[in-house]
Write a protein that holds these residues in place. Structure first.
Motif, PDB file in Angstrom:
ATOM      1  N   TYR A   1       0.828  -1.208   0.000  1.00 35.50           N
ATOM      2  CA  TYR A   1       0.000   0.000   0.000  1.00 35.50           C
ATOM      3  C   TYR A   1       0.866   1.263   0.000  1.00 35.50           C
ATOM      4  N   ILE A   2       1.858   1.302   0.886  1.00 36.70           N
ATOM      5  CA  ILE A   2       2.729   2.480   0.975  1.00 36.70           C
ATOM      6  C   ILE A   2       3.532   2.655  -0.312  1.00 36.70           C
ATOM      7  N   SER A   3       4.028   1.567  -0.864  1.00 37.91           N
ATOM      8  CA  SER A   3       4.798   1.645  -2.114  1.00 37.91           C
ATOM      9  C   SER A   3       3.963   2.260  -3.230  1.00 37.91           C
ATOM     10  N   LYS A   4       2.734   1.785  -3.374  1.00 38.01           N
ATOM     11  CA  LYS A   4       1.863   2.289  -4.443  1.00 38.01           C
ATOM     12  C   LYS A   4       1.476   3.745  -4.196  1.00 38.01           C
ATOM     13  N   MET A   5       1.150   4.081  -2.953  1.00 35.56           N
ATOM     14  CA  MET A   5       0.753   5.454  -2.643  1.00 35.56           C
ATOM     15  C   MET A   5       1.880   6.437  -2.952  1.00 35.56           C
ATOM     16  N   LEU A   6       3.092   6.110  -2.555  1.00 31.97           N
ATOM     17  CA  LEU A   6       4.219   7.009  -2.805  1.00 31.97           C
ATOM     18  C   LEU A   6       4.534   7.087  -4.294  1.00 31.97           C
ATOM     19  N   ARG A   7       4.429   5.974  -4.980  1.00 37.03           N
ATOM     20  CA  ARG A   7       4.672   5.980  -6.426  1.00 37.03           C
ATOM     21  C   ARG A   7       3.640   6.852  -7.141  1.00 37.03           C
ATOM     22  N   ASP A   8       2.379   6.745  -6.728  1.00 38.30           N
ATOM     23  CA  ASP A   8       1.315   7.525  -7.362  1.00 38.30           C
ATOM     24  C   ASP A   8       1.467   9.021  -7.102  1.00 38.30           C
ATOM     25  N   ASN A   9       2.038   9.387  -5.954  1.00 36.33           N
ATOM     26  CA  ASN A   9       2.093  10.799  -5.573  1.00 36.33           C
ATOM     27  C   ASN A   9       3.448  11.459  -5.815  1.00 36.33           C
ATOM     28  N   PHE A  10       4.505  10.664  -5.933  1.00 41.73           N
ATOM     29  CA  PHE A  10       5.832  11.235  -6.161  1.00 41.73           C
ATOM     30  C   PHE A  10       6.402  10.876  -7.528  1.00 41.73           C
ATOM     31  N   GLY A  11       5.710   9.993  -8.250  1.00 39.58           N
ATOM     32  CA  GLY A  11       6.208   9.601  -9.565  1.00 39.58           C
ATOM     33  C   GLY A  11       7.153   8.424  -9.520  1.00 39.58           C
ATOM     34  N   LYS A  12       7.702   8.151  -8.343  1.00 40.40           N
ATOM     35  CA  LYS A  12       8.581   7.002  -8.138  1.00 40.40           C
ATOM     36  C   LYS A  12       8.402   6.521  -6.710  1.00 40.40           C
ATOM     37  N   GLY A  13       8.190   5.241  -6.549  1.00 35.63           N
ATOM     38  CA  GLY A  13       8.044   4.682  -5.213  1.00 35.63           C
ATOM     39  C   GLY A  13       9.354   4.120  -4.707  1.00 35.63           C
ATOM     40  N   PRO A  14       9.415   3.774  -3.425  1.00 38.27           N
ATOM     41  CA  PRO A  14      10.628   3.165  -2.875  1.00 38.27           C
ATOM     42  C   PRO A  14      10.850   1.771  -3.445  1.00 38.27           C
ATOM     43  N   GLU A  15      12.104   1.371  -3.478  1.00 38.69           N
ATOM     44  CA  GLU A  15      12.435   0.024  -3.952  1.00 38.69           C
ATOM     45  C   GLU A  15      11.950  -1.022  -2.961  1.00 38.69           C
ATOM     46  N   ASN A  16      12.064  -0.706  -1.667  1.00 42.41           N
ATOM     47  CA  ASN A  16      11.606  -1.611  -0.606  1.00 42.41           C
ATOM     48  C   ASN A  16      10.940  -0.817   0.506  1.00 42.41           C
ATOM     49  N   VAL A  17       9.913  -1.398   1.109  1.00 46.90           N
ATOM     50  CA  VAL A  17       9.279  -0.842   2.305  1.00 46.90           C
ATOM     51  C   VAL A  17       9.233  -1.947   3.353  1.00 46.90           C
ATOM     52  N   TYR A  18       9.961  -1.741   4.449  1.00 48.44           N
ATOM     53  CA  TYR A  18       9.994  -2.724   5.533  1.00 48.44           C
ATOM     54  C   TYR A  18       9.074  -2.244   6.652  1.00 48.44           C
ATOM     55  N   VAL A  19       8.086  -3.058   6.987  1.00 46.51           N
ATOM     56  CA  VAL A  19       7.089  -2.692   7.994  1.00 46.51           C
ATOM     57  C   VAL A  19       7.342  -3.492   9.268  1.00 46.51           C
ATOM     58  N   SER A  20       7.346  -2.795  10.408  1.00 45.60           N
ATOM     59  CA  SER A  20       7.515  -3.443  11.711  1.00 45.60           C
ATOM     60  C   SER A  20       6.358  -3.024  12.611  1.00 45.60           C
ATOM     61  N   ILE A  21       5.779  -3.989  13.321  1.00 42.29           N
ATOM     62  CA  ILE A  21       4.638  -3.718  14.196  1.00 42.29           C
ATOM     63  C   ILE A  21       4.865  -4.392  15.543  1.00 42.29           C
TER      64      ILE A  21
ATOM     65  N   SER B   1      13.011  10.559  -6.412  1.00 41.70           N
ATOM     66  CA  SER B   1      12.548  10.686  -7.792  1.00 41.70           C
ATOM     67  C   SER B   1      13.628  11.353  -8.647  1.00 41.70           C
ATOM     68  N   PRO B   2      13.554  11.218  -9.971  1.00 39.63           N
ATOM     69  CA  PRO B   2      14.533  11.872 -10.850  1.00 39.63           C
ATOM     70  C   PRO B   2      14.594  13.387 -10.640  1.00 39.63           C
ATOM     71  N   THR B   3      13.429  14.020 -10.449  1.00 39.91           N
ATOM     72  CA  THR B   3      13.411  15.474 -10.215  1.00 39.91           C
ATOM     73  C   THR B   3      14.111  15.819  -8.907  1.00 39.91           C
ATOM     74  N   GLU B   4      13.832  15.031  -7.867  1.00 37.25           N
ATOM     75  CA  GLU B   4      14.474  15.271  -6.572  1.00 37.25           C
ATOM     76  C   GLU B   4      15.982  15.062  -6.664  1.00 37.25           C
ATOM     77  N   LYS B   5      16.393  14.094  -7.460  1.00 37.28           N
ATOM     78  CA  LYS B   5      17.826  13.846  -7.634  1.00 37.28           C
ATOM     79  C   LYS B   5      18.517  15.071  -8.223  1.00 37.28           C
ATOM     80  N   VAL B   6      17.879  15.701  -9.208  1.00 40.08           N
ATOM     81  CA  VAL B   6      18.443  16.915  -9.813  1.00 40.08           C
ATOM     82  C   VAL B   6      18.523  18.031  -8.780  1.00 40.08           C
ATOM     83  N   LEU B   7      17.459  18.203  -7.992  1.00 43.31           N
ATOM     84  CA  LEU B   7      17.454  19.244  -6.957  1.00 43.31           C
ATOM     85  C   LEU B   7      18.547  19.002  -5.925  1.00 43.31           C
ATOM     86  N   MET B   8      18.757  17.749  -5.543  1.00 43.00           N
ATOM     87  CA  MET B   8      19.804  17.429  -4.577  1.00 43.00           C
ATOM     88  C   MET B   8      21.184  17.759  -5.142  1.00 43.00           C
ATOM     89  N   GLN B   9      21.376  17.504  -6.432  1.00 44.69           N
ATOM     90  CA  GLN B   9      22.661  17.814  -7.067  1.00 44.69           C
ATOM     91  C   GLN B   9      22.922  19.311  -7.105  1.00 44.69           C
TER      92      GLN B   9
END
Length: 235
Positions: free
Chosen positions: A13-33, A47-55
């Motif tokens: 769920y988190i992977s899909k939500m982040l992908r839908d809202n940021f254009g790229k989701g995380p490679e892995n999501v580890y959940v602990s409860i 995301s690619p855009t964020e990578k450019v901004l970080m550079q």
């Protein structure tokens, strides 16, 4: 539902939500409860855009954009957690390790809706670790009024601090500048946490990621330590 099925559902769920809202989701999501705590550890999330901004040294721009998006996503995440686990999330925190392309989210539920999944409140190094966190807190602001920590699994330690804001910080919040305060505290306290040389020694393993966030309204903060249990600390 078994714990592994719950964590797999939430991870997807988190992977899909982040992908839908940021254009790229995380490679892995580890959940602990465990009990009334739930954590999400995100890897390779930039995301690619964020990578450019970080550079271009625009880290604050990335942080502010993510803050804006997350303010809309948090209620949805809280709602889905309740559907899947029954946990009523009262407090929600998040932080990003942009240079590591990592991130975390932490939810704290009411005692009435906590899970039956256990946590380890007597993990090795607990007392020393909490003492070190108190020292860092004193250097950044003041001694916490109280501190609690537990180990959710061999990779994840959660630390909760209450009562750490000093008077001038409370006044800054009252004046409506809490986002400026959050940016400043992120820079200061994360620097202290990342530069700490004792975590590995205390826990006898490599700490690979450190995250911190605050809820200024209730003067509460969480710190999440991500460890690599396959890499023991070499003194």
């Amino acid at each position: 539902m078994e714990q592994k099925n719950i964590t797999a559902d939430l991870s997807n769920y988190i992977s899909k939500m982040l992908r839908d809202n940021f254009g790229k989701g995380p490679e892995n999501v580890y959940v602990s409860i465990g009990l009334n705590y739930i954590t999400f550890y995100l890897k390779n999330f930039l995301s690619p855009t964020e990578k450019v901004l970080m550079q271009k040294d625009k880290e604050n721009t990335v942080q502010e954009t993510r803050d804006t998006v997350m303010s809309n996503l948090i209620p949805q995440i809280q709602g889905y957690i309740k559907v899947v686990t029954g946990m009523e999330i009262n407090y929600f925190f998040y932080d990003w390790g942009l240079h590591n392309r990592s991130g975390m989210m932490v939810g704290l539920s009411s005692d009435e809706t906590q899970t039956n999944f256990p946590v380890n409140e007597n993990y090795k190094g607990k007392e020393q670790l909490e003492e070190e966190i108190v020292e860092i807190s004193k250097e950044a602001q003041k001694t916490p009024e109280n501190i609690y920590s537990c180990q959710l699994n061999p990779r994840t330690i959660l630390i909760i601090r209450n009562g750490i804001l000093v008077r001038i910080e409370k006044e800054i919040i009252r004046m409506g500048f809490q986002e400026h305060l959050r940016i400043a505290k992120r820079k200061l306290e994360k620097q202290l946490l990342h530069n700490n040389t004792l975590f590995n020694k205390i826990l006898e393993t490599k700490v690979s990621d450190v995250f911190v966030d605050w809820d200024f309204d209730v003067d509460k903060s969480v710190i999440l330590l991500i460890m690599n249990p396959n890499k023991p600390h070499n003194p």
